[in-house]
Motif scaffolding. Structure first.
Motif, PDB file in Angstrom:
ATOM      1  N   UNK A 174       0.847  -1.188   0.000  1.00 22.14           N
ATOM      2  CA  UNK A 174       0.000   0.000   0.000  1.00 22.14           C
ATOM      3  C   UNK A 174       0.884   1.241   0.000  1.00 22.14           C
ATOM      4  N   UNK A 175       0.606   2.147  -0.896  1.00 21.38           N
ATOM      5  CA  UNK A 175       1.301   3.430  -0.947  1.00 21.38           C
ATOM      6  C   UNK A 175       0.319   4.525  -0.552  1.00 21.38           C
ATOM      7  N   UNK A 176       0.755   5.391   0.338  1.00 27.91           N
ATOM      8  CA  UNK A 176      -0.155   6.441   0.838  1.00 27.91           C
ATOM      9  C   UNK A 176       0.516   7.807   0.713  1.00 27.91           C
ATOM     10  N   UNK A 177      -0.174   8.715   0.039  1.00 28.46           N
ATOM     11  CA  UNK A 177       0.284  10.103  -0.015  1.00 28.46           C
ATOM     12  C   UNK A 177      -0.491  10.869   1.037  1.00 28.46           C
ATOM     13  N   UNK A 178       0.224  11.367   2.023  1.00 34.36           N
ATOM     14  CA  UNK A 178      -0.479  12.089   3.085  1.00 34.36           C
ATOM     15  C   UNK A 178       0.377  13.240   3.578  1.00 34.36           C
ATOM     16  N   UNK A 179      -0.235  14.425   3.585  1.00 33.36           N
ATOM     17  CA  UNK A 179       0.441  15.598   4.136  1.00 33.36           C
ATOM     18  C   UNK A 179       1.818  15.805   3.485  1.00 33.36           C
ATOM     19  N   UNK A 180       1.835  15.759   2.145  1.00 37.53           N
ATOM     20  CA  UNK A 180       3.058  15.963   1.344  1.00 37.53           C
ATOM     21  C   UNK A 180       4.126  14.900   1.565  1.00 37.53           C
ATOM     22  N   UNK A 181       3.771  13.791   2.136  1.00 36.16           N
ATOM     23  CA  UNK A 181       4.748  12.702   2.323  1.00 36.16           C
ATOM     24  C   UNK A 181       4.192  11.424   1.705  1.00 36.16           C
ATOM     25  N   UNK A 182       5.131  10.532   1.350  1.00 39.10           N
ATOM     26  CA  UNK A 182       4.723   9.244   0.786  1.00 39.10           C
ATOM     27  C   UNK A 182       5.124   8.145   1.767  1.00 39.10           C
ATOM     28  N   UNK A 183       4.176   7.295   2.121  1.00 43.37           N
ATOM     29  CA  UNK A 183       4.437   6.210   3.064  1.00 43.37           C
ATOM     30  C   UNK A 183       4.175   4.862   2.398  1.00 43.37           C
ATOM     31  N   UNK A 184       4.948   3.888   2.829  1.00 49.87           N
ATOM     32  CA  UNK A 184       4.743   2.530   2.317  1.00 49.87           C
ATOM     33  C   UNK A 184       4.325   1.616   3.463  1.00 49.87           C
ATOM     34  N   UNK A 185       3.364   0.803   3.163  1.00 48.07           N
ATOM     35  CA  UNK A 185       2.879  -0.137   4.181  1.00 48.07           C
ATOM     36  C   UNK A 185       2.650  -1.470   3.472  1.00 48.07           C
ATOM     37  N   UNK A 186       3.230  -2.528   4.004  1.00 55.19           N
ATOM     38  CA  UNK A 186       3.134  -3.833   3.353  1.00 55.19           C
ATOM     39  C   UNK A 186       2.725  -4.897   4.370  1.00 55.19           C
ATOM     40  N   UNK A 187       2.049  -5.889   3.884  1.00 50.77           N
ATOM     41  CA  UNK A 187       1.849  -7.059   4.734  1.00 50.77           C
ATOM     42  C   UNK A 187       1.915  -8.329   3.899  1.00 50.77           C
ATOM     43  N   UNK A 188       2.282  -9.411   4.549  1.00 50.69           N
ATOM     44  CA  UNK A 188       2.194 -10.744   3.965  1.00 50.69           C
ATOM     45  C   UNK A 188       1.214 -11.535   4.820  1.00 50.69           C
ATOM     46  N   UNK A 189       0.198 -12.039   4.169  1.00 50.30           N
ATOM     47  CA  UNK A 189      -0.835 -12.769   4.911  1.00 50.30           C
ATOM     48  C   UNK A 189      -0.878 -14.212   4.416  1.00 50.30           C
ATOM     49  N   UNK A 190      -0.902 -15.122   5.341  1.00 53.25           N
ATOM     50  CA  UNK A 190      -1.046 -16.538   4.980  1.00 53.25           C
ATOM     51  C   UNK A 190      -2.266 -17.080   5.710  1.00 53.25           C
ATOM     52  N   UNK A 191      -3.190 -17.601   4.952  1.00 58.26           N
ATOM     53  CA  UNK A 191      -4.367 -18.220   5.579  1.00 58.26           C
ATOM     54  C   UNK A 191      -4.311 -19.722   5.303  1.00 58.26           C
ATOM     55  N   UNK A 192      -4.377 -20.495   6.369  1.00 61.46           N
ATOM     56  CA  UNK A 192      -4.359 -21.955   6.242  1.00 61.46           C
ATOM     57  C   UNK A 192      -5.703 -22.491   6.722  1.00 61.46           C
ATOM     58  N   UNK A 193      -6.416 -23.098   5.814  1.00 60.88           N
ATOM     59  CA  UNK A 193      -7.725 -23.673   6.123  1.00 60.88           C
ATOM     60  C   UNK A 193      -7.617 -25.183   6.243  1.00 60.88           C
ATOM     61  N   UNK A 194      -8.388 -25.710   7.141  1.00 53.99           N
ATOM     62  CA  UNK A 194      -8.461 -27.165   7.299  1.00 53.99           C
ATOM     63  C   UNK A 194      -9.932 -27.535   7.348  1.00 53.99           C
ATOM     64  N   UNK A 195     -10.314 -28.472   6.530  1.00 54.61           N
ATOM     65  CA  UNK A 195     -11.713 -28.900   6.546  1.00 54.61           C
ATOM     66  C   UNK A 195     -11.744 -30.421   6.542  1.00 54.61           C
ATOM     67  N   UNK A 196     -12.596 -30.950   7.393  1.00 50.56           N
ATOM     68  CA  UNK A 196     -12.668 -32.402   7.484  1.00 50.56           C
ATOM     69  C   UNK A 196     -14.122 -32.860   7.548  1.00 50.56           C
ATOM     70  N   UNK A 197     -14.396 -33.957   6.844  1.00 48.36           N
ATOM     71  CA  UNK A 197     -15.727 -34.577   6.920  1.00 48.36           C
ATOM     72  C   UNK A 197     -15.570 -36.023   7.380  1.00 48.36           C
ATOM     73  N   UNK A 198     -14.604 -36.197   8.293  1.00 50.66           N
ATOM     74  CA  UNK A 198     -14.278 -37.553   8.757  1.00 50.66           C
ATOM     75  C   UNK A 198     -15.448 -38.209   9.471  1.00 50.66           C
ATOM     76  N   UNK A 199     -16.279 -37.400  10.131  1.00 47.05           N
ATOM     77  CA  UNK A 199     -17.436 -37.940  10.852  1.00 47.05           C
ATOM     78  C   UNK A 199     -18.680 -37.705  10.000  1.00 47.05           C
ATOM     79  N   UNK A 200     -19.517 -38.726   9.899  1.00 48.87           N
ATOM     80  CA  UNK A 200     -20.695 -38.666   9.040  1.00 48.87           C
ATOM     81  C   UNK A 200     -21.604 -37.484   9.409  1.00 48.87           C
ATOM     82  N   UNK A 201     -22.082 -36.790   8.414  1.00 50.33           N
ATOM     83  CA  UNK A 201     -22.990 -35.643   8.567  1.00 50.33           C
ATOM     84  C   UNK A 201     -22.364 -34.461   9.292  1.00 50.33           C
ATOM     85  N   UNK A 202     -21.066 -34.535   9.536  1.00 52.54           N
ATOM     86  CA  UNK A 202     -20.420 -33.471  10.306  1.00 52.54           C
ATOM     87  C   UNK A 202     -19.238 -32.898   9.531  1.00 52.54           C
TER      88      UNK A 202
END
Lengths: 390, 263
Positions: A34-62
């Motif tokens: 993200x680049x932000x121009x604010x009050x005559x200045x330029x700022x940089x803001x970065x993130x790295x996001x990792x989402x790990x999902x786990x889904x299981x249907x090991x039990x019947x109907x669940x």
């Protein structure tokens, strides 16, 4: 409820290990600049996001589902909200209190969702931390008392909430939903929601009653007050004269305060033969103010922290997208505050780089005078986001 | 008296004649079929009472890149209700499309946000996941009969098979996505081998062409295992391959609901 959530996460992990063939691991990696121009200045803001999902249907109907989010921040991670607010408001804050308005983005990881869902024919019960999405609106959802959408990126995923949800299908297009959102397992202060949904012809109608605990912060003193809000509301989605139409609204009764308030949204959309998609929404929040000169520190802070959904009472949202090619989507949105005549313009390009990689380039340009909802003094900016799904 | 007696030889001759004559009678009967009758048989063949399958859809984009999707598909009530659940790629995994009333009511479910969105019918003509198939192409089972007037043209050979050729013209008050459709229907199997779709606003402008092949008899129903939709205007095409399919299923009605979408 947190104990239940963690128990679900653990049992899911155990079930998944025991039945590895029924466990599914997926998610995405999302770096964003993200680049932000604010009050005559330029700022940089970065993130790295990792989402790990786990889904299981090991039990019947669940179904067991959970996801963990890891977030690492870079660039300018220390900010002070007061730097973005109009001077007539910040001047009321004593210098010794200014540090209280500072915040830092800190690296974090957390359990975003962990739930178990048991379903049998027409009945389903879901317990644990889960996503709850209510309402038919795109830019805002007055009936969604759990989430506050980002006006510039309203479709971004919302966090999970602790709750016990029951769904019952009474007919092919008639259903009931009951939700209990516990606070310290105390029935009186916990959130309760009952919703009925009925489909007739091209229309779906929803009606609901909600009782929710609510925290209101006084940002001058940082004192916190608790209140219980009782609301009734409804939503509708369908088609009229060839246009997609929808509306939703919520009327809230306050226990001790006589100032009941209401919020509603109406919207319409149309897709042209060429693939050009257009949408228009009008949103009114009687709790917000119609004159920007009356916005005070509490209004701004409650809006920025999500305690209230809007700062100005009336807003129009417009969205337009056009698929330039099969892989490239051009578009943009405008949020216009009818109350103070300010606007945020958000052009957007989305490109499908590979089958599981999407790129998004989005800018935000604020046009309003100082002190308005979308004031140019808030700073313009852009973001580049890659979403890599696995 | 003796000359009029029915002997075993007479019977054998009679049945032999019958065997020879029947196919001719059958062909004669087929030649007499009207456009509406052919369309009715075709619609019945293509829309069995219930079905459950696994499909693979490959899109060749205008830039030459390929995008492959896999989804489960369920239908009931001769295609009146249908549900598609994406399995691949990961980007869209779990996304579900529910179409009721011959795709006049469409809902989409996004698992990442747990949100269900109802689409208005103007979305029917839009591409499904950027493919050359529209929601209407995929979900509307009765459109040919209900929205068009059919006329039988001179039979033609297409894709190496003898075909009925039909021209469908959209009813003046219809909002179906194509102004005109020309169909080549296999005379023996009543499966469409080629369908030419003409533009919504210009009945002379060919917009798409569907070619179906690899027809197999599955659960007593002739099924084209591969169909490719060519978009003549965008110069793209999308092929749809049936990986698995069965018509011998008993799907519960609650599968075709919002709750079923989330299951």
């Amino acid at each position: 409820m947190k104990i239940i959530t963690y128990a679900i996460a653990l049992s899911m992990l155990a079930a998944s290990i025991a039945n590895a063939q029924t466990a599914d691991i997926f998610g995405y990696f999302e770096p964003e600049y993200t680049g932000i121009y604010h009050d005559d200045s330029y700022y940089q803001f970065l993130y790295n996001k990792l989402r790990v999902d786990l889904k299981s249907t090991a039990v019947k109907n669940t179904e067991f589902g959970a996801d963990v989010i890891f977030l690492l921040y870079y660039g300018k991670t220390d900010w002070n909200v007061l730097d973005f607010l109009p001077e007539d408001i910040t001047s009321t804050v004593p210098p010794e209190m200014r540090p209280l308005y500072e915040f830092t983005y800190q690296d974090t990881f957390y359990l975003d969702n962990a739930y178990a869902r048991f379903s049998l024919n027409r009945f389903a019960i879901t317990g644990g931390k889960q996503q709850i999405s209510l309402g038919t609106g795109y830019f805002a959802n007055p009936t969604d008392v759990f989430n506050a959408k980002d006006a510039l990126d309203p479709t971004y995923e919302q966090p999970g909430h602790h709750g016990l949800r029951m769904d019952y299908l009474l007919g092919s297009r008639l259903s009931l939903m009951a939700l209990f959102s516990p606070i310290e397992m105390d029935w009186e202060t916990s959130g309760k929601l009952l919703r009925a949904k009925l489909g007739i012809g091209h229309f779906d109608f929803g009606a609901m009653g909600i009782e929710m605990p609510y925290t209101l912060t006084d940002f001058y003193t940082f004192g916190v007050s608790e209140q219980t809000r009782r609301s009734i509301g409804g939503d509708i989605v369908g088609e009229l004269l060839g246009l997609g139409v929808w509306a939703e609204g919520l009327y809230t009764f306050l226990e001790e305060d006589t100032n009941d308030f209401y919020e509603f949204l109406v919207g319409t959309d149309y897709t042209f033969e060429s693939g050009l998609y257009t949408m228009l929404e009008y949103h009114h929040n009687s709790q917000a103010k119609s004159d920007h000169e009356n916005y005070d520190l509490n209004d701004w802070m409650r809006f920025l922290t999500g305690e209230t959904k809007t700062i100005s009472s009336d807003q129009i949202y417009g969205l337009i997208t056009y698929p330039l090619t099969d892989l490239l989507l051009l578009g943009g949105s405008v949020v216009f505050s009818v109350s103070d005549y300010s606007a945020a313009i958000v052009p957007m390009i989305q490109y499908s780089l590979f089958e599981n990689i999407e790129l998004l380039l989005m800018a935000n340009i604020y046009t309003g005078e100082e002190g308005t909802a979308y004031s140019s003094t808030l700073g313009d900016g852009f973001l580049l986001r890659a979403s890599v799904y696995y | 008296m003796t000359r009029n007696m029915i002997t075993p030889t007479h019977l054998i001759r009679f049945f032999a004649l019958l065997l020879i004559a029947l196919p001719f009678a059958s062909i004669y009967a087929q030649e007499d079929l009207t456009a509406d009758q052919i369309l009715e048989i075709l619609t019945e063949t293509m829309n069995p009472e219930q079905s459950q399958g696994l499909m693979k859809m490959t899109i060749l984009t205008s830039s030459g890149q390929e995008r492959t999707f896999e989804y489960e598909t369920f239908s009931k009530g001769q295609g009146e209700k249908s549900l598609m659940k994406y399995l691949k790629p990961q980007r869209v995994k779990g996304q579900t499309i529910l179409m009721l009333n011959d795709a006049n009511d469409i809902w989409t479910y996004f698992p990442r946000t747990k949100r269900i969105r109802k689409l208005a019918t103007h979305a029917k003509k839009q591409k499904v996941e950027g493919s050359d198939f529209s929601y209407e192409d995929m979900g509307a089972s009765n459109t040919f009969i209900e929205e068009y007037d059919a006329m039988r043209l001179k039979d033609e050979k297409k894709e190496g098979r003898q075909c009925y050729k039909l021209e469908l013209t959209r009813h003046p008050d219809s909002d179906a996505g194509y102004s005109r459709i020309i169909l080549w229907v296999d005379k023996e199997q009543y499966v469409p081998l080629v369908i030419d779709y003409y533009h919504d606003d210009d009945h002379q402008l060919q917009e798409k062409q569907l070619i179906c092949s690899n027809i197999q008899l599955i659960d007593e129903i002739y099924t084209p295992m591969e169909c490719t939709m060519y978009n003549k205007l965008d110069n793209t095409h999308t092929s749809m391959e049936i990986v698995e399919i069965t018509y011998a299923v008993d799907l519960p009605d609650d599968l075709f609901t919002e709750m079923g979408m989330q299951r």
